[in-house]
Design a protein around this motif. Structure first.
Motif, short mmCIF file in Angstrom:
data_model
loop_
_atom_site.label_atom_id
_atom_site.label_comp_id
_atom_site.label_asym_id
_atom_site.label_seq_id
_atom_site.Cartn_x
_atom_site.Cartn_y
_atom_site.Cartn_z
N SER A 49 0.88 -1.38 0.00
CA SER A 49 -0.02 -0.01 0.02
C SER A 49 0.58 1.21 -0.14
CB SER A 49 -0.76 -0.15 1.09
OG SER A 49 -0.24 -0.27 2.47
N ILE A 50 1.88 1.33 0.55
CA ILE A 50 2.97 2.43 0.68
C ILE A 50 3.33 2.46 -0.91
CG2 ILE A 50 5.22 3.14 1.16
CD1 ILE A 50 4.85 1.72 3.81
N ILE A 51 3.76 1.52 -1.52
CA ILE A 51 4.31 1.77 -2.85
C ILE A 51 2.92 2.30 -3.84
CG2 ILE A 51 5.14 0.55 -4.83
CD1 ILE A 51 6.53 -1.23 -2.82
N LEU B 237 0.61 6.77 -6.94
CA LEU B 237 -0.53 7.39 -7.55
C LEU B 237 -0.47 9.01 -6.95
CD1 LEU B 237 -3.51 5.19 -6.24
CD2 LEU B 237 -2.37 5.47 -8.60
N TRP B 238 0.15 9.07 -5.67
CA TRP B 238 0.50 10.62 -5.43
C TRP B 238 1.50 11.30 -6.25
CZ3 TRP B 238 -2.22 14.04 -3.16
CH2 TRP B 238 -2.99 13.83 -2.07
N GLY B 239 2.50 10.34 -6.72
CA GLY B 239 3.54 10.81 -7.79
C GLY B 239 2.70 11.26 -9.34
N PHE B 240 1.93 10.33 -9.47
CA PHE B 240 1.24 10.57 -10.90
C PHE B 240 0.20 11.99 -10.69
CE2 PHE B 240 2.84 6.57 -12.54
CZ PHE B 240 2.86 6.72 -13.70
N TRP C 279 5.74 12.25 -12.75
CA TRP C 279 6.14 11.39 -13.86
C TRP C 279 5.79 12.18 -15.19
CZ3 TRP C 279 8.67 6.76 -12.78
CH2 TRP C 279 8.53 6.33 -11.54
N SER C 280 5.73 13.17 -15.25
CA SER C 280 5.32 14.04 -16.59
C SER C 280 6.54 14.11 -17.51
CB SER C 280 4.88 15.49 -16.19
OG SER C 280 5.69 16.14 -15.46
N CYS D 79 4.46 3.25 -18.43
CA CYS D 79 3.60 1.95 -18.54
C CYS D 79 4.23 0.75 -17.72
CB CYS D 79 3.88 1.51 -20.16
SG CYS D 79 2.91 -0.07 -20.68
N LEU D 80 5.62 0.98 -17.40
CA LEU D 80 6.30 -0.07 -16.85
C LEU D 80 5.76 0.08 -15.16
CD1 LEU D 80 8.26 -2.55 -16.39
CD2 LEU D 80 9.95 -0.98 -16.25
N VAL D 81 5.91 1.21 -14.83
CA VAL D 81 5.08 1.81 -13.16
C VAL D 81 3.74 1.28 -13.23
CG1 VAL D 81 4.89 3.77 -11.82
CG2 VAL D 81 6.82 3.55 -12.99
N TRP D 82 3.07 1.58 -14.13
CA TRP D 82 1.52 1.24 -13.87
C TRP D 82 1.41 -0.42 -13.93
CZ3 TRP D 82 -1.82 3.67 -11.83
CH2 TRP D 82 -1.98 5.14 -11.96
N LEU D 83 2.10 -1.13 -14.83
CA LEU D 83 2.25 -2.54 -14.63
C LEU D 83 2.76 -3.00 -13.25
CD1 LEU D 83 1.95 -5.10 -16.41
CD2 LEU D 83 4.49 -4.96 -16.98
N GLY D 84 3.66 -2.29 -12.87
CA GLY D 84 3.94 -2.66 -11.34
C GLY D 84 3.02 -2.47 -10.26
#
Length: 164
Positions: free
Chosen positions: A89-91, A96-99, A104-105, A113-118
């Motif tokens: 949940s921390i990750i 989500l806060w980072g996006f 990540w802009s 895409c790789l981050v969302w896959l993770g």
């Protein structure tokens, strides 16, 4: 003993931070001098704001262990999965806060895409852990019912001698 365990992480981070401060020539920014930071474009960094944000982040990091322990104590027999759920949940929420804050802009689409896959993998893993805990709870209840032996202290009414 905890200090010895945490010493490895502290040492690694301390050496890495020193390396970055030296190679980026940004150590002077810690005292408010102008530096090569890309964020400030050569202007003096906003020290008060930066130190307050660091203090808030450190306090939040410290308190997360209290909240973790409070949650773990409520998990009973499934406390073994609490650390996994806590870290996931921390990750997930940190990403989500980072996006949301557009950190990540400037990243490539393949990186995003790789981050969302993770994140999807972590959510799936959390669901698997929850499903496993649910199935284990049902199996445990079924086993108790299967092997339930009546107490020799029960009367024909089903009440124990303590309740008479």
């Amino acid at each position: 003993m905890l200090c010895v365990v945490l010493l490895g992480g502290f040492t690694t981070n301390f050496i890495w931070c020193l390396y970055l401060l030296i190679t980026n020539q940004s150590a002077k920014e810690l005292m408010g001098a102008r530096g090569p930071s890309a964020v400030t474009d050569g202007a003096a960094p906003p020290l008060l704001r930066n130190y307050l944000l660091c203090a808030i982040a450190g306090t939040a990091w410290y308190f997360q262990f209290f909240f973790y322990t409070m949650g773990e104590s409520q998990m009973g027999a499934y406390a073994f999965s609490s650390w996994t759920l806590h870290m996931a949940s921390i990750i997930i929420f940190g990403t989500l806060w980072g996006f949301a804050l557009r950190e990540w802009s400037q990243s490539r689409s393949s990186t995003k895409c790789l981050v969302w896959l993770g994140v999807v993998a972590l959510v799936f893993a959390t669901i698997v852990i929850g499903a496993g805990n649910y199935l284990n709870a049902r199996l445990t209840v079924s086993r108790r019912q299967l092997f339930e032996v009546p107490s020799p202290y029960e009367h024909s009414t089903g009440r124990t001698s303590e309740s008479c």
